[in-house]
Each structure stands twice: as C-alpha cells, then as structure tokens.
Design an enzyme around this catalytic site. Structure first.
Site, PDB file in Angstrom:
ATOM      1  N   SER A 138       0.828  -1.205   0.000  1.00 28.36           N
ATOM      2  CA  SER A 138       0.000   0.000   0.000  1.00 28.36           C
ATOM      3  C   SER A 138       0.862   1.256   0.000  1.00 28.36           C
ATOM      4  O   SER A 138       2.071   1.204   0.211  1.00 28.36           O
ATOM      5  CB  SER A 138      -0.920   0.018   1.233  1.00 28.36           C
ATOM      6  OG  SER A 138      -0.150   0.073   2.419  1.00 28.36           O
ATOM      7  N   GLY A 139       0.211   2.390  -0.239  1.00 28.40           N
ATOM      8  CA  GLY A 139       0.828   3.698  -0.063  1.00 28.40           C
ATOM      9  C   GLY A 139       2.117   3.916  -0.828  1.00 28.40           C
ATOM     10  O   GLY A 139       2.256   3.538  -1.993  1.00 28.40           O
ATOM     11  N   ILE A 140       3.083   4.529  -0.151  1.00 26.57           N
ATOM     12  CA  ILE A 140       4.364   4.869  -0.769  1.00 26.57           C
ATOM     13  C   ILE A 140       5.100   3.607  -1.233  1.00 26.57           C
ATOM     14  O   ILE A 140       5.656   3.574  -2.329  1.00 26.57           O
ATOM     15  CB  ILE A 140       5.225   5.687   0.209  1.00 26.57           C
ATOM     16  CG1 ILE A 140       4.650   7.103   0.359  1.00 26.57           C
ATOM     17  CG2 ILE A 140       6.674   5.761  -0.263  1.00 26.57           C
ATOM     18  CD1 ILE A 140       5.299   7.936   1.441  1.00 26.57           C
TER      19      ILE A 140
ATOM     20  N   ASP B  54       5.929 -10.462   9.118  1.00 28.91           N
ATOM     21  CA  ASP B  54       5.552  -9.471  10.115  1.00 28.91           C
ATOM     22  C   ASP B  54       6.810  -9.166  10.925  1.00 28.91           C
ATOM     23  O   ASP B  54       7.311 -10.021  11.662  1.00 28.91           O
ATOM     24  CB  ASP B  54       4.453 -10.027  11.024  1.00 28.91           C
ATOM     25  CG  ASP B  54       3.982  -9.007  12.064  1.00 28.91           C
ATOM     26  OD1 ASP B  54       4.593  -7.925  12.161  1.00 28.91           O
ATOM     27  OD2 ASP B  54       3.015  -9.311  12.775  1.00 28.91           O
TER      28      ASP B  54
ATOM     29  N   TYR C  88       5.284   9.139  16.368  1.00 33.60           N
ATOM     30  CA  TYR C  88       5.694   9.118  14.963  1.00 33.60           C
ATOM     31  C   TYR C  88       6.892  10.041  14.742  1.00 33.60           C
ATOM     32  O   TYR C  88       7.879   9.650  14.101  1.00 33.60           O
ATOM     33  CB  TYR C  88       4.522   9.558  14.084  1.00 33.60           C
ATOM     34  CG  TYR C  88       4.769   9.456  12.608  1.00 33.60           C
ATOM     35  CD1 TYR C  88       4.863   8.218  11.973  1.00 33.60           C
ATOM     36  CD2 TYR C  88       4.899  10.596  11.819  1.00 33.60           C
ATOM     37  CE1 TYR C  88       5.080   8.115  10.613  1.00 33.60           C
ATOM     38  CE2 TYR C  88       5.119  10.507  10.453  1.00 33.60           C
ATOM     39  CZ  TYR C  88       5.207   9.265   9.859  1.00 33.60           C
ATOM     40  OH  TYR C  88       5.436   9.174   8.510  1.00 33.60           O
TER      41      TYR C  88
ATOM     42  N   LYS D  16      10.681   8.747  13.577  1.00 35.99           N
ATOM     43  CA  LYS D  16      11.321   9.169  12.331  1.00 35.99           C
ATOM     44  C   LYS D  16      12.632   9.907  12.606  1.00 35.99           C
ATOM     45  O   LYS D  16      13.578   9.825  11.815  1.00 35.99           O
ATOM     46  CB  LYS D  16      10.362  10.029  11.505  1.00 35.99           C
ATOM     47  CG  LYS D  16       9.164   9.253  10.962  1.00 35.99           C
ATOM     48  CD  LYS D  16       9.570   8.046  10.137  1.00 35.99           C
ATOM     49  CE  LYS D  16       8.393   7.349   9.500  1.00 35.99           C
ATOM     50  NZ  LYS D  16       8.779   6.175   8.695  1.00 35.99           N
TER      51      LYS D  16
ATOM     52  N   VAL E  54       1.755  13.102   2.018  1.00 32.26           N
ATOM     53  CA  VAL E  54       1.516  12.502   0.709  1.00 32.26           C
ATOM     54  C   VAL E  54       0.156  11.814   0.738  1.00 32.26           C
ATOM     55  O   VAL E  54      -0.211  11.191   1.745  1.00 32.26           O
ATOM     56  CB  VAL E  54       2.629  11.478   0.371  1.00 32.26           C
ATOM     57  CG1 VAL E  54       2.338  10.755  -0.930  1.00 32.26           C
ATOM     58  CG2 VAL E  54       3.990  12.178   0.305  1.00 32.26           C
TER      59      VAL E  54
ATOM     60  N   THR F 222      -2.016   9.240   0.764  1.00 37.68           N
ATOM     61  CA  THR F 222      -2.040   7.781   0.897  1.00 37.68           C
ATOM     62  C   THR F 222      -3.135   7.380   1.882  1.00 37.68           C
ATOM     63  O   THR F 222      -3.780   8.235   2.505  1.00 37.68           O
ATOM     64  CB  THR F 222      -0.694   7.246   1.430  1.00 37.68           C
ATOM     65  OG1 THR F 222      -0.492   7.776   2.750  1.00 37.68           O
ATOM     66  CG2 THR F 222       0.465   7.641   0.537  1.00 37.68           C
TER      67      THR F 222
END
Length: 253
Positions: free
Chosen positions: A21-23, A66, A158, A162, A191, A193
């Site tokens: 998914s996503g990026i 996972d 988050y 990061k 972005v 998503t």
C-alpha cells in the site's frame, strides 16, 4: 556518444518493504518500470499480490513477513537470496503513524510505533549487510518523514520514531561505507495515501486543511517519493550517503 544512464536500475534486484500500500506500493511499481527486479514484502498477502500484478517486467517475487513477529530477519533474508540472487538495494517503506494525543498514549502504543518504524529498520540493515546478501555498491533507502524535524500534535511517537530513523541511517552510513553500502533516507511531507486518509478521519477536515496549507506546493503524490527513491538507489547517487532527501512541497521551508 555514450548511452550510459546514471539513473538506470536495469536488472537491479531491489527489496521493497511495505509494498502492499501507499508509498511502498508506488515505489515498487515505479522501480519495475525502470527495469528493476523486485522482491516485494508486506504483511497482507492479498494486497501484496495486487501490487505484484501491477509490476512491469519479469522475475519479481513476493514474501510475507511481520517484522513484529518472532521471525529471524537475518536468516529470512539469506533464504530470499538463495532462491534468487543478491540484492542491489533495499527500500524500507513499511511503517505506521498511529496518531494519539500524549494523554492517551500508552507505553504499549509507543513501543509498537518504535518497533514498527525503527527496530524493523535496524533488523533489515543488519540482515542486508550479511555476506552474500547484497552486491558491492548497494544502497539502502529508509522512508523517513518531515516529522523527523518538525512536530505536529498527536504525532509524538511518529515524530520520535522518524527522528530515530534518520539518526540510525547516518550512523549506519558511516559504518557500512567500507562495505560498499550507502544508507540514506527520503523524508516526505504529507503525501496522499491511506495513512493520510486515516489521519484526516482522526483530526477532522479543518485540521487537515491547515496541514495542507503548510505545503506551498500542495499535498504530494506517492510518485514524488518514488522518483527520489529511484535517484538514491541509482549510480547517480554513488557519492551520496548518510543524508535525508527532503521531498515535502516546501513544508520545512
């Protein structure tokens, strides 16, 4: 006249995590269009298969894992190359945001963010550098975020994770340079998503609009990130390591 293209990924074997998914999904599709042979990794087998169907070229493979489970990532990666060939690159796009106000953030919530966004990256870097797993002059790209350098309410975990990803990349870049492995990050702004859609559902349209207005060039597309990843994987970035390429529509400016 030389036909050398320093941005080419033709026949390069690239491992992409978070490819369902996503990026991660967009990165995988774009790299396949540049001639790369991909090993796609995610937790959701059905969505991973959908990404694989969207790839161009041949020789791609998928693997379900996972990173929060008990799997020995180093042994798992050695098994992957036994069934194919050593890797030229790794893109670690798997991650979670999990917005939560500080008052409601439990230690378990915090540790899940750190494990998913930071510890998984460490395990992959350690596994990738094993003898026989990667080719000489290979490249690791970790997906970071502008939140490594700027804060937003409800994103404490988050932002912290990061920031840790970027520090980890700098240290790994110095240690692995002698082994011919470059390590860099791409730090996107917001972005469009599935992750951003879940953030909007949590904070509401007004708060989301305020975030959009912090991006002078508007909200980005996953393809904007994929192009930056392409550069860092390619020979064009042979002299680039230990840095984070910001792709944020002007957010940090």
């Amino acid at each position: 006249m030389s036909s050398f293209n320093p941005f080419s990924l033709d026949a390069k074997h690239i491992l992409v995590t978070g490819a369902s998914s996503g990026i991660g999904r967009e990165v995988a599709i774009w790299l396949s269009r540049q001639g790369a042979v991909l090993t796609l990794v995610a937790r959701d087998e059905e969505r991973l298969a959908a990404t694989a169907q969207a790839l161009e070229g041949k020789g791609h493979q998928t693997a379900v894992i996972d990173f929060l489970g008990d799997e020995d990532v180093s042994r798992w990666m050695k098994e992957l190359v036994r069934s194919s060939c050593p890797f030229d690159g790794l893109v670690h796009a798997a991650g979670v945001q999990m917005p939560m106000p500080i008052r409601a953030t439990s230690l378990n919530h915090w540790e899940k963010i750190m494990s998913t966004n930071v510890s998984s990256g460490f395990s992959l870097i350690k596994a990738f550098r094993q003898k026989g797993v990667c080719q000489p002059d290979s490249s690791i790209v970790l997906i970071s975020s502008v939140m490594a350098r700027a804060g937003e309410p409800a994103l404490l975990g988050y932002c912290a994770s990061k920031g840790a990803v970027e520090s980890m990349a700098r240290a790994a870049a110095l240690e692995l340079a002698r082994e011919g492995i470059r390590v860099n990050c791409v730090a996107p702004g917001v972005v469009q998503t599935e992750m951003v859609e879940s953030l909007q559902n949590l904070i509401g349209e007004d708060s989301m609009q305020a975030i959009r207005e912090k991006h002078p060039l508007g909200i980005g597309n996953p393809s904007d990130v994929a192009y930056a990843v392409n550069y860092l994987l390619s020979p064009a970035a042979r002299w680039v390591t230990g840095t984070s390429l910001v792709v944020d529509g002007g957010y940090l400016a």
